[in-house]
Enzyme design. Sequence first.
Site, mmCIF file in Angstrom:
data_model
loop_
_atom_site.group_PDB
_atom_site.id
_atom_site.type_symbol
_atom_site.label_atom_id
_atom_site.label_comp_id
_atom_site.label_asym_id
_atom_site.label_seq_id
_atom_site.Cartn_x
_atom_site.Cartn_y
_atom_site.Cartn_z
ATOM 1 N N ASP A 59 0.851 -1.203 0.000
ATOM 2 C CA ASP A 59 0.000 0.000 0.000
ATOM 3 C C ASP A 59 0.883 1.248 0.000
ATOM 4 O OD1 ASP A 59 -2.882 1.142 0.704
ATOM 5 O OD2 ASP A 59 -1.447 2.228 1.953
ATOM 6 N N TYR A 64 3.013 9.724 -0.010
ATOM 7 C CA TYR A 64 4.091 9.117 0.781
ATOM 8 C C TYR A 64 5.474 9.377 0.167
ATOM 9 C CZ TYR A 64 0.146 6.400 2.693
ATOM 10 O OH TYR A 64 -1.049 6.011 3.239
ATOM 11 N N LYS A 89 -2.685 6.139 -4.329
ATOM 12 C CA LYS A 89 -3.826 7.018 -4.016
ATOM 13 C C LYS A 89 -3.660 8.412 -4.623
ATOM 14 C CE LYS A 89 -3.798 4.677 0.477
ATOM 15 N NZ LYS A 89 -2.437 4.557 0.941
ATOM 16 N N HIS A 122 -7.727 9.484 -1.680
ATOM 17 C CA HIS A 122 -7.095 9.447 -0.355
ATOM 18 C C HIS A 122 -7.957 10.106 0.726
ATOM 19 C CE1 HIS A 122 -2.714 9.178 1.296
ATOM 20 N NE2 HIS A 122 -3.570 8.909 2.246
HETATM 21 N N1 LIG Z 1 -5.452 6.194 3.710
HETATM 22 C C1 LIG Z 1 -4.947 6.898 4.698
HETATM 23 O O1 LIG Z 1 -5.333 8.046 4.949
HETATM 24 C C2 LIG Z 1 -3.879 6.280 5.555
HETATM 25 C C3 LIG Z 1 -3.518 6.901 6.743
HETATM 26 C C4 LIG Z 1 -2.559 6.279 7.539
HETATM 27 C C5 LIG Z 1 -1.987 5.087 7.129
HETATM 28 N N2 LIG Z 1 -2.318 4.513 5.934
HETATM 29 C C6 LIG Z 1 -1.698 3.249 5.446
HETATM 30 O O2 LIG Z 1 -1.728 2.285 6.505
HETATM 31 C C7 LIG Z 1 -0.379 1.918 6.827
HETATM 32 C C8 LIG Z 1 -0.246 1.590 8.299
HETATM 33 O O3 LIG Z 1 -0.540 2.678 9.128
HETATM 34 P P1 LIG Z 1 0.560 3.560 9.905
HETATM 35 O O4 LIG Z 1 1.800 3.583 9.116
HETATM 36 O O5 LIG Z 1 -0.093 4.839 10.255
HETATM 37 O O6 LIG Z 1 0.795 2.824 11.278
HETATM 38 P P2 LIG Z 1 0.788 1.356 11.931
HETATM 39 O O7 LIG Z 1 0.917 0.292 10.913
HETATM 40 O O8 LIG Z 1 -0.352 1.330 12.875
HETATM 41 O O9 LIG Z 1 2.113 1.417 12.820
HETATM 42 C C9 LIG Z 1 3.391 1.561 12.282
HETATM 43 C C10 LIG Z 1 4.370 1.704 13.437
HETATM 44 O O10 LIG Z 1 4.423 0.482 14.187
HETATM 45 C C11 LIG Z 1 5.767 0.006 14.217
HETATM 46 N N3 LIG Z 1 5.709 -1.468 14.126
HETATM 47 C C12 LIG Z 1 5.380 -2.219 13.064
HETATM 48 N N4 LIG Z 1 5.383 -3.517 13.372
HETATM 49 C C13 LIG Z 1 5.761 -3.611 14.661
HETATM 50 C C14 LIG Z 1 5.961 -4.688 15.538
HETATM 51 N N5 LIG Z 1 5.763 -5.956 15.140
HETATM 52 N N6 LIG Z 1 6.365 -4.430 16.807
HETATM 53 C C15 LIG Z 1 6.562 -3.154 17.230
HETATM 54 N N7 LIG Z 1 6.375 -2.074 16.443
HETATM 55 C C16 LIG Z 1 5.960 -2.297 15.158
HETATM 56 C C17 LIG Z 1 6.448 0.615 13.021
HETATM 57 O O11 LIG Z 1 7.823 0.774 13.252
HETATM 58 P P3 LIG Z 1 8.932 0.010 12.306
HETATM 59 O O12 LIG Z 1 8.756 0.535 10.920
HETATM 60 O O13 LIG Z 1 10.210 0.388 12.939
HETATM 61 O O14 LIG Z 1 8.632 -1.469 12.423
HETATM 62 C C18 LIG Z 1 5.779 1.993 12.971
HETATM 63 O O15 LIG Z 1 6.373 2.867 13.889
HETATM 64 C C19 LIG Z 1 0.434 3.125 6.364
HETATM 65 O O16 LIG Z 1 1.806 2.854 6.289
HETATM 66 C C20 LIG Z 1 -0.236 3.430 5.069
HETATM 67 O O17 LIG Z 1 0.161 2.518 4.076
HETATM 68 C C21 LIG Z 1 -3.284 5.100 5.158
#
Ligand SMILES: NC(=O)c1ccc[n+]([C@@H]2O[C@H](COP(=O)([O-])OP(=O)(O)OC[C@H]3O[C@@H](n4cnc5c(N)ncnc54)[C@H](OP(=O)(O)O)[C@@H]3O)[C@@H](O)[C@H]2O)c1
Length: 285
Positions: A59, A64, A89, A122
Amino acid sequence: MYRKSMDDREMTDLALQSTVDLNNRVKIPLIGLGTYLSTGDRGYRAVRHAIKIGYRHIDTAMMYDNEVEIGMAIRDSDEPREEIFLTTKLWNSDHGFEQTKAAFDASLERLGLEYVDLYLIHWPVQGLRLDSWRALEELYKEGKCRSIGVSNYMERHLEELLKIAKVVPVVNQVEFHPYLYLKELQDYCMKKKILIQAYSPLTKGRMLNDPPLKDIAKKYQKSTAQILIRWCLQRETIVLPKSANHNNITENMEIYDFEISKEDMKTLDAFHRNMRVTWDPTTQP
Ligand SMILES: NC(=O)c1ccc[n+]([C@@H]2O[C@H](COP(=O)([O-])OP(=O)(O)OC[C@H]3O[C@@H](n4cnc5c(N)ncnc54)[C@H](OP(=O)(O)O)[C@@H]3O)[C@@H](O)[C@H]2O)c1
């Protein structure tokens, strides 16, 4: 819809590459690698590693600023293009009919790919989002994207869209985790055959040390991250955990060898406190 389209298999029978059918019959892998903040060489290596160990769904987004490296990682991988499900997106500054089409072409150019599997709006930008949707429908009909959907749409945004849509969005990508369990929105989407994609499923790491969550993790001898991902799957979403750390990327896929009991699912549901770690679309007109 989600269960039935998985051939009635039990969740424990699933594997990393398990898919679910979107409303247009395109198959989408249940877990996708999130890539927000995974830029440059770190982003490239994260995607290469993920594909190598079995992820088949990535994704990204124009916003990004990593489409170049992600496209390159997909092209450099040993997997044929059709084995990878890629989402990108449309960013807020690119809304409008012609602008959307140009923005999509620019994304494809940066990715170095001939098509994307899913193109999303988005954010529901007021005033222009319906024109943008018409552009997505055209891109879909031209075969430049295999499916189209939205992100951060609340019920009223979807109602407005469905009044004019010739193509029903396949997904609505929203923040979704036990601390923000959007059951009503999900029920509404399910009725319209729109699947929820759960973003920020790990609460951006914020709640990983929450004591009640740790208690459940201990019981299953899993990490708190794995419990959150598994909860999203058992709540019938497509889940998008982000990591650029190779150990975490591996850990986040090891969620198919256990099942959270009904009772513990209810305990996790009750964590809901309307907590958002990303942006809040509820007040977006
Ligand atoms: N459509 C939208 O508006 C929107 C908004 C937000 C996000 N998204 C999408 O959803 C994805 C995920 O959301 P997000 O990036 O906000 O946050 P998330 O997946 O909830 O959390 C990511 C965080 O958790 C850490 N992490 C990952 N696996 C881990 C584990 N097993 N143990 C401990 N820590 C861990 C990562 O650090 P490390 O990298 O160091 O592992 C990072 O700091 C995004 O990357 C994006 O692709 C979309």
